[in-house]
Design an enzyme around this catalytic site. Structure first.
Site, mmCIF file in Angstrom:
data_model
loop_
_atom_site.group_PDB
_atom_site.id
_atom_site.type_symbol
_atom_site.label_atom_id
_atom_site.label_comp_id
_atom_site.label_asym_id
_atom_site.label_seq_id
_atom_site.Cartn_x
_atom_site.Cartn_y
_atom_site.Cartn_z
ATOM 1 C CG HIS A 1 0.248 3.323 2.727
ATOM 2 N ND1 HIS A 1 0.405 4.442 1.933
ATOM 3 C CD2 HIS A 1 -0.813 2.647 2.217
ATOM 4 C CE1 HIS A 1 -0.518 4.428 0.983
ATOM 5 N NE2 HIS A 1 -1.267 3.359 1.134
ATOM 6 C CG ASP B 1 -4.883 3.382 2.272
ATOM 7 O OD1 ASP B 1 -4.304 3.793 1.258
ATOM 8 O OD2 ASP B 1 -4.820 2.207 2.672
ATOM 9 C CG ASP C 1 -1.306 1.174 -1.656
ATOM 10 O OD1 ASP C 1 -1.059 0.038 -2.099
ATOM 11 O OD2 ASP C 1 -2.340 1.430 -1.026
ATOM 12 C CG HIS D 1 -3.684 5.239 -3.382
ATOM 13 N ND1 HIS D 1 -2.927 6.081 -2.597
ATOM 14 C CD2 HIS D 1 -3.807 4.087 -2.682
ATOM 15 C CE1 HIS D 1 -2.611 5.454 -1.476
ATOM 16 N NE2 HIS D 1 -3.131 4.248 -1.505
#
Length: 1013
Positions: free
Chosen positions: A72, A74, A196, A446
């Site tokens: 994941h 970001d 997430d 996000h």
């Protein structure tokens, strides 16, 4: 393998035919342009080897455990996008995406059974461009074989609370187009993957369904919701994400992952983890294989109890994992071998490398009947007193900048489409929409528009937006010069929100061009900062029009104090140019005099009004006390003021503090900024204003323009003082006597409306631990309350958190400044610089009958999101070409769009191709007075002025699949059978839009050559 699932269109895994020219129309020459043929070839379903067909075999009669190796990544959070990609500042966070992708590809090539999924195209596209041809070929083979699979496929994994649906569609389109251009149909994602984001919107699921996704997997849902789902075996079900679209158009199979998105306890084998590796040598004193196998078997058996099939998943990865992929894969290889070896001893557990797509395929093949969900997943809490509702409002300046940038990007895209190549290379240089497209896509992440990144990262997000505006300003200048036939020194006033615009403030004469991105004419009051004086304003037909110069409140600007107002009318998808000249002192009496705010005497009744509305103010407190709709003979007592919640820093009940993510006030009753406001009044022929000053850091102008059917509240809040060591979360609250039964309504990403009830969740019995924060919901464009007869609607200019905590009350959080971190990873309080930020914004207030409300708020919200773009120039420059006659007004449409229809997208797609999206912006049964909730039909072929459409192809929402060949899995539900109609043949002269329907087209076009007038 069991019985195969039902599919529509081609069978899963592809067929042997390319795109048939179905759902398309040949409007001109029978020869397709090369760019169009290339696009068709890339998307041919016959080439789709990577999909369900490449999934690994499973074992019937056993519990199949699908290991999902993933990372994941970001796109900005504790570090900037570039810092994450290159691996800079390891002392802040050890993370480097370039090394992750290098390592994963190397490990996948070692063994054919290994699999991996990747999500963020913002990173992958950058890495891809830096690879050799040999590496690119190897990766293409991995993708073709299904060993490297893309899920989601957007530029980022976007937030779902603070995002507008148009920006979501844009960022998904950007990422999916990269995959299409790079890997063809092999790279087509079948599964959406939001592991997430901090809560999930219904509109997000609807958009994913319309993009052609078969399934959607979530990581974070409310802790009470998750416990309830485990008990009732509802961790997986069908999400019916629209009240208007006929099933299955917005139906999406949705699964909740068992462990958010992290690996199971004791099974994390990343360089960032501390779990011991698998030691399978029985001679070693560290031998742990038997213990790990037994643990794994128990874990798998326990997890199976929460799901309905003989398949379950384990997410093997987390934030920025796999920088040393060999560690992960070497240990998973051993785990798979050791666990499966127990089958000879009677074990019924089979573990395998898999992907979300392959797991979904097995669920579909199970042919079960699934329950249906119709609400959303807001608000999200991960424990008692821990509601993630603060980020709905965090960093309001960034949220506004993002919304303004969306507005400007659509202007840029449209003008690039209307003018063609001359917009990219023209008299002002090379213009380009791509930098702003990519920056806007990054902002949907996000941790970006959500306001949950560190301050230096937020600064970098703003830098990316600013860098994207420049090339678009050049493009817009080129396009306006081409369309107006005149070259001028255009100026873009980026700081109009703080009353700064050098051209209007220093020039005796200037021109104002307004470009309208909507498909209908817009009337708007223009406000420009000027130096003291009077001005003559002429419309596009060289006729004098009314104008006023009004004083800006001193607490707005320390430098400039006056603004010029004049009414403008701008045609659909076009521009109008107005000329402004400062009058000499001798001519002052021939025009309107300057208007200064007058101090109001308390014994006078204070009213502002026009022919449609009236607002009355309490002469003692200076606060709004009543709103009247004169047109509909409606009157409602309304008290509006500013309050602040004292932010918790933790207490005996819970250590949880308010922070960038979490909203947790110390007490449920907010504190008024002031119980009264110092007020002054401005009244001119064009506007009436009440200026309210509540404190040194909170003020507001309530205004009513001539001919306007809504009240405008322009608030200025900040810097929020915190020297008293109290963090503050500031709200604007409206109190009325309406009986609303504890209900209120909010939009979902700016589209459909959801009903909310205090202290209630539609699918489980709520144990409410935070009566304020637990009733907050995201408000992207509007919130309203109603008693069944009247409706009070408030429109926002950015995403905010909002609620109705008492009957007849409505509140929106406009700003927050906090002193303590909320312990969700940022490790930085939401202070927003040392002194704090001053933020200005608008709320538009509508009072109307329920039957008329949708027609009012739908069209006004559309105009608020896509406002006319103001461009200034000094005038008097040279013609665009010889014998050209300047144009002061232009429309890109042959006729206005019907009020139900919104031009969602008009953008360049290729050298001779455009992307077009048309949307019905009303919901089913939403409007009865004007019949705006009915289907509407229009002629697309002859819609535009500047180009001819030769070919038209209808696609899925993200424009990466032809609609006629899009294949989605079918699911059986407990609500009964669903029909699956085939797409009808496209007739571009008769395109029908049903309520809330978006139709997407790729068009091959020919731009008109400009002819000297």
């Amino acid at each position: 393998m069991g019985t195969g699932p039902l599919t529509s269109g081609v069978r899963a895994g592809g067929g042997n035919t390319g795109w048939l020219w179905m759902s398309s129309c040949n409007l001109g020459s029978p020869v397709l342009p090369i760019s169009f043929l290339f696009w068709l070839l890339l998307a041919a379903p016959g080439a789709r080897a990577a999909g369900y067909k490449t999934c690994p075999p499973t074992k019937p009669g056993m519990l199949n455990v699908h290991l999902l190796p993933h990372t994941h990544d970001d796109v900005g959070w504790l570090k900037t996008v570039d810092q994450y990609y290159y691996g800079i500042l390891s002392d802040v966070q050890h993370a480097s995406v370039q090394y992750i992708l290098d390592s994963v590809v190397s490990s996948l090539l070692e063994k054919p059974t290994r699999r991996f999924i990747y999500v963020e195209m913002a990173f992958f596209s950058r890495w891809w461009k830096q690879q050799t041809s040999a590496t690119q070929d190897a990766v293409r083979n991995l993708v073709r074989q299904g060993r490297l699979e893309f899920v989601n496929g957007g530029w980022v994994m976007n937030d779902e609370a603070a995002t507008h649906y148009g920006a979501i569609v844009d960022q998904m389109t950007l990422g999916l187009r990269f995959l299409q251009d790079t890997f063809g149909s092999d790279g087509l994602p079948r599964v959406a993957w939001h592991i997430d984001p901090f809560g999930h919107s219904r509109e997000q699921a609807s958009l994913f369904a319309q993009m052609g996704f078969d399934g959607f997997f979530l990581g974070r849902i409310d802790y009470q919701d998750k416990l309830n789902r485990k008990k009732k075996l509802r961790m997986e079900e069908l999400w019916r994400a629209s009240d208007s679209l006929e099933p299955p158009a917005a139906d999406l199979f949705t699964g909740v992952l068992p462990n958010n998105y992290n690996p199971p306890k004791y099974l994390c084998w990343d360089v960032l983890c501390t779990d011991p590796p698998v030691v399978d040598n029985p001679r070693s004193p560290e031998f742990n294989a038997k213990t790990l196998v037994n643990y794994f078997l128990k874990l798998a058996s326990s997890q199976k109890g929460f799901y309905r099939t003989n398949h379950t998943v384990m997410t093997m990865g987390s934030d920025f994992h796999y920088e040393n992929a060999n560690m992960w894969f070497k240990n998973m290889d051993k785990l798979i071998r050791l666990v499966n070896a127990q089958q000879v001893n009677g074990s019924l557990v089979h573990v395998l490398y898999s992907t979300p797509t392959c797991y979904l395929w097995e669920l579909n093949k199970a042919n079960l009947t699934w329950t249906v969900k119709e609400d959303d997943f807001f608000p999200y809490a991960d424990g008692p007193h821990m509601f993630w509702t603060g980020y709905f409002s965090s960093r309001p300046a960034l949220k506004r900048y993002e919304r303004l940038s969306y507005n400007f990007l659509q202007v840029c895209n449209q003008l690039e489409a209307l003018v063609g190549p001359e917009a990219n290379v023209g008299p002002y240089g090379s213009g380009d929409s791509a930098p702003l497209q990519e920056a806007m896509a990054v902002l949907q992440h996000h941790d970006a528009v959500s306001g949950t990144a560190r301050q230096n990262v937020v600064n970098d997000y703003a830098r990316q937006l600013a860098a994207g505006w420049g090339p678009c300003e050049v493009l817009v200048s080129n396009a306006l010069a081409r369309l107006s036939h005149y070259k001028q020194n255009f100026s873009f006033c980026r700081e109009l929100n703080i009353s700064i615009c050098p051209v209007s403030q220093t020039s005796e004469r200037f021109q104002v061009t307004l470009y309208n991105p909507l498909g209908r004419k817009v009337d708007q009051m223009v406000r420009l900062p000027v130096y003291e004086g009077n001005f003559i304003v002429k419309d596009p037909h060289d006729k004098n029009i009314s104008s006023n110069v009004v004083m800006v409140p001193s607490y707005y600007s320390e430098t400039y104090q006056w603004e010029l107002l004049f009414p403008a009318s701008v045609p659909a998808l076009g521009f109008s140019t107005y000329s402004v000249a400062k009058m000499s002192d001798l001519n002052h009496q021939a025009h309107n005099l300057l208007s200064r705010p007058r101090k109001h005497k308390s014994h006078h009744v204070l009213v502002i009004e026009n022919k449609y509305m009236r607002a009355t103010f309490d002469s003692g407190t200076g606060l709004l006390m009543k709103i009247e709709n004169l047109e509909q003979n409606l009157s409602l007592p309304v008290s509006q003021g500013f309050f602040w919640y004292n932010a918790s820093v933790g207490d005996e009940e819970s250590s949880q503090a308010s922070g960038a993510y979490i909203f947790r006030p110390n007490v449920g009753k907010p504190i008024p900024v002031s119980r009264w406001a110092q007020i002054s009044l401005v009244k001119t022929a064009l506007v009436q204003e009440v200026h309210q000053n509540f404190s040194a850091w909170c003020s507001q102008v309530i205004r009513l323009y001539k001919g306007q059917r809504h009240l405008e509240l322009e608030w200025t809040v900040g810097p929020i003082p915190v020297r008293d060591d109290w963090g503050k979360e500031v709200i604007s609250r409206f109190d009325t006597p309406m009986k609303t039964k504890g209900q209120f309504f909010t939009d979902s990403n700016g589209r459909e409306i959801l009903k909310r009830r205090d202290d209630y969740r539609p699918t489980w019995t709520l144990n409410q631990t935070e009566p304020v924060a637990g009733n907050y919901y995201p408000v992207n464009t509007r919130i309203y309350i109603t008693d069944g007869q009247m409706q009070l609607t408030v429109l926002t200019d950015r995403s905010q958190g909002g609620s109705s905590l008492q009957d007849g009350s409505l509140e929106l959080m406009v700003h927050r400044r906090l002193l303590v971190d909320d312990d969700r990873g940022v490790s930085e309080p939401l202070l927003e610089t040392d002194t704090g930020d001053k933020v200005r914004g608008r709320h538009l207030v509508l009072l109307s009958s329920v039957s008329d409300a949708a027609a009012r708020h739908r069209l006004l919200a559309e105009q608020e999101v896509l406002a006319p773009q103001v461009v200034l120039s000094l005038g008097g420059s040279s013609p665009y070409h010889s014998r050209a006659t300047p144009k002061t007004q232009f429309s890109g449409l042959r006729q206005e769009l019907p009020p139900q229809v919104h031009l969602l997208t008009l953008a360049r797609w290729g050298p001779k191709m455009l992307l077009l999206r048309l949307e019905h912006q009303f919901a089913l049964k939403e409007d009865s007075d004007r019949n705006l909730s009915s289907p509407v039909t229009l002629n697309v072929q002859n819609l535009f002025q500047t180009f001819t459409i030769n070919y038209l192809q209808e696609t899925t929402l993200a424009a990466n699949q032809p609609l006629s060949r899009a294949s989605r899995l079918k699911w059986m539900t407990n609500t009964g059978p669903t029909s699956y109609p085939e797409p009808s043949k496209l007739d571009p002269t008769s395109v029908t839009l049903k309520p809330m329907e978006i139709r997407t087209f790729l068009a091959s076009v020919q731009w008109q050559e400009h002819r000297p007038a």
